[in-house]
Each structure stands twice: as structure tokens, then as C-alpha cells.
Design a protein around this motif. Structure first.
Motif, PDB file in Angstrom:
ATOM      1  N   HIS A  71     -37.875  -5.481 -60.612  1.00 19.89           N
ATOM      2  CA  HIS A  71     -37.954  -6.358 -59.474  1.00 19.89           C
ATOM      3  C   HIS A  71     -37.651  -5.499 -57.960  1.00 19.89           C
ATOM      4  N   ARG A  72     -36.851  -4.746 -58.079  1.00 22.32           N
ATOM      5  CA  ARG A  72     -36.715  -3.771 -56.838  1.00 22.32           C
ATOM      6  C   ARG A  72     -36.519  -2.087 -57.102  1.00 22.32           C
ATOM      7  N   ASP A  73     -36.931  -1.746 -58.211  1.00 20.86           N
ATOM      8  CA  ASP A  73     -37.253  -0.321 -58.695  1.00 20.86           C
ATOM      9  C   ASP A  73     -35.911   0.277 -58.754  1.00 20.86           C
ATOM     10  N   CYS A  74     -34.726  -0.513 -59.098  1.00 21.91           N
ATOM     11  CA  CYS A  74     -33.232   0.116 -59.290  1.00 21.91           C
ATOM     12  C   CYS A  74     -33.268   0.781 -60.687  1.00 21.91           C
ATOM     13  N   PRO A  75     -32.596   1.778 -60.892  1.00 17.96           N
ATOM     14  CA  PRO A  75     -32.262   2.539 -61.990  1.00 17.96           C
ATOM     15  C   PRO A  75     -31.480   1.704 -62.873  1.00 17.96           C
ATOM     16  N   MET A  76     -31.493   1.548 -64.265  1.00 16.74           N
ATOM     17  CA  MET A  76     -30.599   0.604 -64.919  1.00 16.74           C
ATOM     18  C   MET A  76     -29.768   1.592 -66.180  1.00 16.74           C
ATOM     19  N   ILE A  77     -28.680   1.450 -66.442  1.00 10.40           N
ATOM     20  CA  ILE A  77     -28.276   2.068 -67.365  1.00 10.40           C
ATOM     21  C   ILE A  77     -27.364   1.515 -68.430  1.00 10.40           C
ATOM     22  N   ASP A  78     -26.908   0.084 -67.960  1.00  9.87           N
ATOM     23  CA  ASP A  78     -26.137  -0.653 -68.426  1.00  9.87           C
ATOM     24  C   ASP A  78     -26.772  -1.506 -69.559  1.00  9.87           C
ATOM     25  N   LEU A  79     -26.498  -0.953 -71.185  1.00 14.27           N
ATOM     26  CA  LEU A  79     -27.060  -1.470 -72.286  1.00 14.27           C
ATOM     27  C   LEU A  79     -26.051  -1.979 -72.994  1.00 14.27           C
ATOM     28  N   LYS A  80     -26.054  -3.318 -73.607  1.00 14.29           N
ATOM     29  CA  LYS A  80     -25.202  -3.925 -74.265  1.00 14.29           C
ATOM     30  C   LYS A  80     -25.986  -4.524 -75.259  1.00 14.29           C
ATOM     31  N   GLU A  81     -25.745  -4.274 -76.628  1.00 15.99           N
ATOM     32  CA  GLU A  81     -26.439  -4.774 -77.749  1.00 15.99           C
ATOM     33  C   GLU A  81     -28.010  -4.533 -77.552  1.00 15.99           C
ATOM     34  N   ASP A  82     -28.777  -5.514 -77.141  1.00 14.69           N
ATOM     35  CA  ASP A  82     -30.244  -5.291 -77.171  1.00 14.69           C
ATOM     36  C   ASP A  82     -30.668  -5.610 -75.520  1.00 14.69           C
ATOM     37  N   THR A  83     -29.797  -5.841 -74.593  1.00 14.02           N
ATOM     38  CA  THR A  83     -29.965  -6.057 -73.273  1.00 14.02           C
ATOM     39  C   THR A  83     -29.699  -5.077 -72.376  1.00 14.02           C
ATOM     40  N   LEU A  84     -30.765  -4.735 -71.507  1.00 18.36           N
ATOM     41  CA  LEU A  84     -30.461  -3.734 -70.450  1.00 18.36           C
ATOM     42  C   LEU A  84     -30.205  -4.673 -69.027  1.00 18.36           C
ATOM     43  N   SER A  85     -29.281  -4.477 -68.365  1.00 18.84           N
ATOM     44  CA  SER A  85     -28.852  -5.265 -67.154  1.00 18.84           C
ATOM     45  C   SER A  85     -28.943  -4.161 -65.994  1.00 18.84           C
ATOM     46  N   CYS A  86     -29.655  -4.918 -65.042  1.00 21.73           N
ATOM     47  CA  CYS A  86     -29.740  -4.368 -63.455  1.00 21.73           C
ATOM     48  C   CYS A  86     -28.522  -4.628 -62.704  1.00 21.73           C
ATOM     49  N   SER A  87     -27.886  -3.544 -62.320  1.00 27.20           N
ATOM     50  CA  SER A  87     -26.726  -3.913 -61.225  1.00 27.20           C
ATOM     51  C   SER A  87     -26.992  -4.439 -59.890  1.00 27.20           C
ATOM     52  N   CYS A  88     -28.231  -4.171 -59.752  1.00 23.57           N
ATOM     53  CA  CYS A  88     -28.543  -4.321 -58.115  1.00 23.57           C
ATOM     54  C   CYS A  88     -28.843  -5.949 -57.807  1.00 23.57           C
ATOM     55  N   HIS A  89     -29.561  -6.732 -58.886  1.00 24.45           N
ATOM     56  CA  HIS A  89     -29.726  -7.930 -58.803  1.00 24.45           C
ATOM     57  C   HIS A  89     -29.443  -8.801 -59.824  1.00 24.45           C
ATOM     58  N   GLY A  90     -29.100  -8.270 -61.007  1.00 29.42           N
ATOM     59  CA  GLY A  90     -28.649  -9.081 -62.227  1.00 29.42           C
ATOM     60  C   GLY A  90     -29.604  -9.270 -63.312  1.00 29.42           C
ATOM     61  N   SER A  91     -31.197  -8.798 -63.084  1.00 33.36           N
ATOM     62  CA  SER A  91     -32.052  -8.879 -63.875  1.00 33.36           C
ATOM     63  C   SER A  91     -31.623  -8.419 -65.228  1.00 33.36           C
ATOM     64  N   GLN A  92     -32.088  -9.161 -66.412  1.00 31.69           N
ATOM     65  CA  GLN A  92     -31.940  -8.514 -67.765  1.00 31.69           C
ATOM     66  C   GLN A  92     -33.123  -8.618 -68.476  1.00 31.69           C
ATOM     67  N   PHE A  93     -33.270  -7.370 -69.130  1.00 36.12           N
ATOM     68  CA  PHE A  93     -34.445  -7.162 -70.117  1.00 36.12           C
ATOM     69  C   PHE A  93     -34.104  -6.717 -71.624  1.00 36.12           C
ATOM     70  N   SER A  94     -34.782  -7.265 -72.521  1.00 37.43           N
ATOM     71  CA  SER A  94     -34.821  -6.983 -73.948  1.00 37.43           C
ATOM     72  C   SER A  94     -35.376  -5.398 -74.142  1.00 37.43           C
ATOM     73  N   VAL A  95     -34.378  -4.680 -74.790  1.00 38.90           N
ATOM     74  CA  VAL A  95     -34.994  -3.142 -75.104  1.00 38.90           C
ATOM     75  C   VAL A  95     -35.795  -3.110 -76.198  1.00 38.90           C
ATOM     76  N   LEU A  96     -35.897  -4.309 -77.004  1.00 39.73           N
ATOM     77  CA  LEU A  96     -36.636  -4.266 -78.092  1.00 39.73           C
ATOM     78  C   LEU A  96     -38.155  -4.842 -77.832  1.00 39.73           C
ATOM     79  N   ASP A  97     -38.377  -5.441 -77.061  1.00 36.10           N
ATOM     80  CA  ASP A  97     -39.892  -5.278 -76.339  1.00 36.10           C
ATOM     81  C   ASP A  97     -40.350  -5.346 -74.987  1.00 36.10           C
ATOM     82  N   GLY A  98     -39.080  -4.960 -74.323  1.00 33.54           N
ATOM     83  CA  GLY A  98     -39.278  -4.994 -72.792  1.00 33.54           C
ATOM     84  C   GLY A  98     -39.451  -6.322 -72.033  1.00 33.54           C
TER      85      GLY A  98
END
Length: 157
Positions: free
Chosen positions: A104-131
Motif C-alpha cells: 500500500h505505502r511501502d511500510c515495513p511489517m513485523i506484526d505476524l499472528k498465526e498466518d496474517t502479517l499486519s501493517c501498522s501504518c494503515h491496517g492492511s493484512q496479508f496471508s503469509v501462506l500465499d502473499g
């Protein structure tokens, strides 16, 4: 009583203050640029401590050793913030890697819970299983990264 003359206290001019602040900022910037070599050494140590990487496996042109296969939980993953990558294991023995930079805005993400990586800048969430994007505002999936698995070692290509 003595009649000493009192000298007024001279204050620095605005131009002098601005010049001094600019010089200090330049010194800080040059110092930060000069310490880049130190940062790369510490990331290797941190990756080895946090990810189980071995320096012998990642020493050559073959890439950066990230972890042992046993360090990556099935159905989830592990973030390697120094390398800006997340490695996941969607199914037993199947390993994938994706960038941890939000699309979304090139923010680095480190918040991983189960299979979801979350962006603290704007709230986007991604699956780490398939991106894939699980929740916007991001609309593009995470960029895939190349890894290789040799025996029980995972290496970033």
C-alpha cells in the motif's frame, strides 16, 4: 561603589544559529552513512540468534541463511525483519517467502499472528501462506521472494 561599565550580553544571530543547526545535522547524516557497515554485521548476528541461521551455510554467493526448516511453523511463518522477508510453511515441507514491505505505502511489517502479517501504518493484512491481501487498503499481494531449501536449511537467494 565602583563605576564599572556593564557590557551587554551579545546573543548569537539567527543566521549563526541556523548555520550551527545545519552543520550538526550534516554531521549526524554523515555519521549514519558511515556506520552502514556496522549495521550489516549486526543483522547477521541477529538473524543467526533469532532464526537459527548458520554462518557457514550463508557465507558464499549462494545467499543469506535464514533458518532451519524446523523453525518455520506449519500453517504460519516467521518474519526476518533485517532481510525484510517472511518465510512460511503452508503445508508440510512446502516453504514460501514474501517481502514484508506493505504494497500500500511501502511500510515495513513485523506484526505476524498465526498466518496474517499486519501493517501498522494503515491496517492492511496479508496471508503469509500465499502473499494475498486479506484486508485493505492494500490491493496488491506481497512480492514473492526466492528461497532455497537444502536439507534442513532455508536460504534467501
Amino acid at each position: 561603589m565602583t563605576s564599572e561599565s556593564v557590557q551587554p550580553v551579545s546573543k548569537p544571530s539567527r543566521r549563526s544559529v541556523v548555520a550551527a543547526v545545519g552543520a550538526a545535522g550534516l554531521a549526524v547524516a554523515l555519521t549514519a552513512c558511515g556506520s552502514e557497515d556496522d549495521a550489516s554485521g549486526s543483522s547477521t548476528e541477529q538473524g543467526a540468534a533469532g532464526g537459527g541461521a548458520t554462518s557457514a551455510a550463508g557465507g558464499g554467493a549462494g545467499g543469506t541463511a535464514l533458518a532451519k526448516t524446523a523453525d518455520i511453523p506449519q500453517g504460519s511463518g516467521k518474519v526476518f525483519s533485517d532481510q525484510k522477508v517472511v518465510v512460511s510453511q503452508p503445508a508440510a515441507g512446502d516453504f514460501k517467502a514474501f517481502s514484508t514491505i506493505c504494497t500500500h505505502r511501502d511500510c515495513p511489517m513485523i506484526d505476524l499472528k498465526e498466518d496474517t502479517l499486519s501493517c501498522s501504518c494503515h491496517g492492511s493484512q496479508f496471508s503469509v501462506l500465499d502473499g494475498s491481501v486479506k484486508k485493505g487498503p492494500a490491493t496488491e499481494p506481497l512480492a514473492a521472494k526466492q528461497i532455497s531449501v537444502s536439507g534442513d536449511s532455508i536460504t534467501l537467494a
